[in-house]
Design a protein around this motif. Structure first.
Motif, mmCIF file in Angstrom:
data_model
loop_
_atom_site.group_PDB
_atom_site.id
_atom_site.type_symbol
_atom_site.label_atom_id
_atom_site.label_comp_id
_atom_site.label_asym_id
_atom_site.label_seq_id
_atom_site.Cartn_x
_atom_site.Cartn_y
_atom_site.Cartn_z
ATOM 1 N N ASP A 105 -9.231 -2.065 13.569
ATOM 2 C CA ASP A 105 -10.029 -3.050 13.489
ATOM 3 C C ASP A 105 -9.177 -3.974 12.033
ATOM 4 O O ASP A 105 -10.150 -5.276 12.111
ATOM 5 C CB ASP A 105 -11.305 -2.089 13.453
ATOM 6 C CG ASP A 105 -12.343 -3.240 13.505
ATOM 7 O OD1 ASP A 105 -12.159 -4.045 14.443
ATOM 8 O OD2 ASP A 105 -13.562 -3.234 12.831
ATOM 9 N N SER A 106 -9.161 -3.929 11.551
ATOM 10 C CA SER A 106 -8.789 -4.614 10.339
ATOM 11 C C SER A 106 -7.027 -4.193 9.855
ATOM 12 O O SER A 106 -6.666 -2.989 9.746
ATOM 13 C CB SER A 106 -9.231 -4.876 9.408
ATOM 14 O OG SER A 106 -9.501 -3.252 8.865
ATOM 15 N N LYS A 107 -6.719 -5.899 9.136
ATOM 16 C CA LYS A 107 -5.281 -4.813 8.589
ATOM 17 C C LYS A 107 -5.898 -4.432 7.166
ATOM 18 O O LYS A 107 -6.090 -5.065 5.976
ATOM 19 C CB LYS A 107 -4.621 -6.281 8.478
ATOM 20 C CG LYS A 107 -3.009 -6.376 7.689
ATOM 21 C CD LYS A 107 -3.090 -7.777 7.379
ATOM 22 C CE LYS A 107 -1.824 -8.153 7.493
ATOM 23 N NZ LYS A 107 -0.735 -8.970 6.846
ATOM 24 N N ALA A 108 -5.256 -2.954 6.726
ATOM 25 C CA ALA A 108 -5.546 -2.386 5.994
ATOM 26 C C ALA A 108 -4.609 -2.125 5.161
ATOM 27 O O ALA A 108 -3.176 -2.347 4.910
ATOM 28 C CB ALA A 108 -5.214 -0.773 6.834
ATOM 29 N N THR A 109 -4.968 -2.379 4.256
ATOM 30 C CA THR A 109 -4.194 -2.354 2.762
ATOM 31 C C THR A 109 -3.163 -1.145 2.430
ATOM 32 O O THR A 109 -1.809 -1.508 1.936
ATOM 33 C CB THR A 109 -5.014 -3.162 1.618
ATOM 34 O OG1 THR A 109 -5.581 -3.911 1.102
ATOM 35 C CG2 THR A 109 -4.079 -2.543 0.019
ATOM 36 N N ALA A 110 -3.412 -0.196 2.903
ATOM 37 C CA ALA A 110 -2.113 1.190 2.333
ATOM 38 C C ALA A 110 -1.201 0.521 3.152
ATOM 39 O O ALA A 110 -0.069 1.597 2.767
ATOM 40 C CB ALA A 110 -3.288 2.399 3.006
ATOM 41 N N LEU A 111 -1.410 0.428 4.596
ATOM 42 C CA LEU A 111 -0.105 0.081 5.130
ATOM 43 C C LEU A 111 0.809 -0.973 5.181
ATOM 44 O O LEU A 111 1.100 -0.898 5.664
ATOM 45 C CB LEU A 111 -0.789 -0.163 6.619
ATOM 46 C CG LEU A 111 -1.838 1.377 7.532
ATOM 47 C CD1 LEU A 111 -1.955 1.001 9.182
ATOM 48 C CD2 LEU A 111 -0.617 2.499 6.990
ATOM 49 N N GLY A 164 0.953 -0.969 0.157
ATOM 50 C CA GLY A 164 -0.121 -0.321 -0.003
ATOM 51 C C GLY A 164 1.088 1.074 -0.200
ATOM 52 O O GLY A 164 2.046 1.489 0.089
ATOM 53 N N ILE A 165 -0.020 2.306 -0.167
ATOM 54 C CA ILE A 165 0.375 3.730 -0.463
ATOM 55 C C ILE A 165 1.501 4.250 1.058
ATOM 56 O O ILE A 165 2.974 4.337 0.802
ATOM 57 C CB ILE A 165 0.242 4.603 -1.075
ATOM 58 C CG1 ILE A 165 1.205 5.915 -1.185
ATOM 59 C CG2 ILE A 165 -1.175 5.168 -0.025
ATOM 60 C CD1 ILE A 165 1.793 5.963 -1.808
#
Length: 165
Positions: free
Chosen positions: A121-127, A99-100
């Motif tokens: 709350d969740s595994k963010a793609t951005a990170l 992710g960016i």
């Protein structure tokens, strides 16, 4: 004018916005505004501790309303596609699976900075950064941090901890 037409009753009066001076940047607008309840954001920008990304997106080349369907690989009018693409910002698939913000963290880490990423709350793609380069994002429950040691094994636990120091 378009803003007032779209937002109608919930539109903020232009005079109420905190003005951000962007004249020294290469942005299209020389000034823009932030919500009047965000003076900290205004101060951080003025102090050079915050920046805004404007006019960003996932277009792979210039296009127009007549040709965008054949020019672009991203579905521009699909909310879920745009959310996903905004988190990735990788329309050419050069950094698959990242992710960016994860790639920014990778870059900062490579320059010697200590960087951690946190998601709620969740595994963010951005990170997501490059595998084996950056640590995985810390995921915090939407309910907050769990309380530590609800059932202490000793009535004087504080003295036991203090004695170890």
């Amino acid at each position: 004018q378009e803003y007032l037409q779209v937002r109608q009753d919930i539109a903020l009066p232009k005079e109420s916005l905190l003005e951000i001076d962007a004249a020294s940047s290469n942005q299209i607008c020389e000034t823009f505004g932030v919500h009047p309840n965000l003076p900290t954001v205004e101060k951080m920008y003025d102090d050079g501790d915050l920046l805004f990304f404007s006019n960003t997106g996932v277009l792979t080349k210039e296009t127009d309303k007549y040709n965008f369907v054949k020019d672009e690989v991203t579905r521009l009018f699909s909310h879920s596609s745009q959310q996903f693409e905004t988190e990735r910002v990788d329309p050419f698939e050069m950094s698959h699976g990242t992710g960016i913000l994860g790639r920014i963290a990778d870059s900062l880490k490579a320059k010697g900075h200590i960087v951690d990423t946190i998601s709620i709350d969740s595994k963010a793609t951005a990170l997501q950064g490059t595998p084996n380069l950056a640590s995985s994002p810390f995921v915090l429950s939407r309910f907050g941090v769990s309380r530590f040691n609800l059932g202490a094994s000793s009535n004087n636990m504080e003295s036991h901890i203090t004695a170890m120091i």
